[in-house]
Write an enzyme that holds these catalytic residues in place. Structure first.
Site, short mmCIF file in Angstrom:
data_model
loop_
_atom_site.label_atom_id
_atom_site.label_comp_id
_atom_site.label_asym_id
_atom_site.label_seq_id
_atom_site.Cartn_x
_atom_site.Cartn_y
_atom_site.Cartn_z
N ASP A 197 -11.10 30.95 93.43
CA ASP A 197 -10.43 32.25 93.56
C ASP A 197 -11.47 33.35 93.78
OD1 ASP A 197 -8.08 30.92 93.16
OD2 ASP A 197 -7.86 31.49 91.05
N GLU A 216 -9.33 23.47 102.24
CA GLU A 216 -10.24 23.31 103.38
C GLU A 216 -9.47 22.84 104.61
OE1 GLU A 216 -13.42 20.71 102.38
OE2 GLU A 216 -14.52 21.03 104.24
N1 SAM Z 1 -10.02 23.31 94.78
C1 SAM Z 1 -8.72 23.27 95.40
C2 SAM Z 1 -8.84 23.23 96.90
O1 SAM Z 1 -9.93 23.49 97.43
O2 SAM Z 1 -7.85 22.89 97.57
C3 SAM Z 1 -7.85 24.44 94.92
C4 SAM Z 1 -8.30 25.81 95.32
S1 SAM Z 1 -7.30 27.09 94.60
C5 SAM Z 1 -7.58 28.46 95.62
C6 SAM Z 1 -8.24 27.52 93.14
C7 SAM Z 1 -7.80 26.76 91.90
O3 SAM Z 1 -8.70 27.06 90.85
C8 SAM Z 1 -6.41 27.15 91.41
O4 SAM Z 1 -5.64 25.97 91.21
C9 SAM Z 1 -6.66 27.88 90.11
O5 SAM Z 1 -5.61 27.73 89.17
C10 SAM Z 1 -7.96 27.24 89.65
N2 SAM Z 1 -8.74 28.10 88.76
C11 SAM Z 1 -9.07 29.39 88.99
N3 SAM Z 1 -9.78 29.89 87.96
C12 SAM Z 1 -9.90 28.88 87.06
C13 SAM Z 1 -10.50 28.77 85.79
N4 SAM Z 1 -11.12 29.82 85.23
N5 SAM Z 1 -10.45 27.61 85.14
C14 SAM Z 1 -9.83 26.53 85.70
N6 SAM Z 1 -9.21 26.58 86.90
C15 SAM Z 1 -9.24 27.74 87.58
#
Ligand code: SAM
Length: 218
Positions: free
Chosen positions: A122, A199
């Site tokens: 994020d 991606e």
């Molecule tokens: N890594 C995956 C991909 O590339 O398809 C998902 C990307 S998505 C934009 C980011 C993910 O990170 C979300 O599912 C969100 O809930 C998780 N996330 C964000 N901040 C986090 C945190 N502090 N701890 C654990 N998960 C987190």
């Protein structure tokens, strides 16, 4: 990524033997013992922080049975999407941890993790939220507490401002940048690269995908 609440997802996570919910069952009990006491081996541990629905880490676990993978995700409603596919995985080398990565260093002991994957994290675009970015110096400091001596971080994103910020944080905090690409798939899908869900989506849209690998200064 935040999906609508899925009724029963908390319960499914609690019941599933390949999932630990850190604020329910205590993952901290395994701190320093993930390989030996959870996976029952001495293989290296690799983690993905913010795994989303788990496409990347499921494929990595399938391809590399001699590595223990731990996928970390904050939201049950997202993590639950990975569970059905986890059932289909024939190997025993993948665990999901439902937790906020803010507390990550409470769950891994010094020298316990060999590699960290951060995929399409994020962006938290507001300056005042910079410390929440998973590549901020605050997070690099946490990772430093539990990476092995020659451990590394791989980060991919299509978000150029976040990527540039990450490169600066890495350099400013004395980590060593080993690889840096601003367009990983410039010549077609990069070889030996497992695509994440995000991606794939952004590659299809034609967005350049940035990738870096760095390691801590020994
Ligand atoms: N890594 C995956 C991909 O590339 O398809 C998902 C990307 S998505 C934009 C980011 C993910 O990170 C979300 O599912 C969100 O809930 C998780 N996330 C964000 N901040 C986090 C945190 N502090 N701890 C654990 N998960 C987190």
């Amino acid at each position: 990524m935040r999906l609508r609440n899925i009724p029963g997802s908390q319960e499914r996570i609690l019941e599933n033997k390949y999932t630990i919910q850190t604020d329910g069952a205590d993952g901290a009990d395994y701190r320093g013992k993930w390989a030996k006491e959870f996976f029952h081996n001495d293989h290296p541990v690799h983690i993905e922080v913010g795994m989303g629905k788990g496409k990347f880490i499921l494929e990595m676990a399938r391809q590399n049975p001699d590595i223990n993978y731990i996928g970390i995700e904050k939201y049950s409603s997202v993590l639950v999407r990975a569970l059905d596919q986890r059932e289909e995985l024939e190997s025993d080398n993948l665990l999901f941890l439902r937790m906020d990565a803010e507390d990550i260093d409470q769950y891994f002991a010094p020298g316990e993790v060999a590699k960290i994957y951060l995929n399409f994290s994020d962006p938290w675009p507001k300056d005042r939220h910079a410390k929440r970015r998973l590549t901020s110096r605050q997070f690099l400091e946490r990772y430093d507490r539990f990476l092995v001596q020659d451990g590394s971080i791989q980060f991919k994103t299509d978000n150029r401002p976040l990527f540039d910020f990450s490169v600066e944080e890495i350099k400013d905090t004395g980590w060593i940048l080993d690889e840096c690409s601003f367009d990983l798939h410039a010549d077609g899908p990069a070889p030996n690269n497992v695509m994440t869900e995000y991606e794939e989506k952004f590659f299809r849209k034609g967005n350049p995908i940035c990738r870096l690998v760095c390691h801590r200064n020994p």
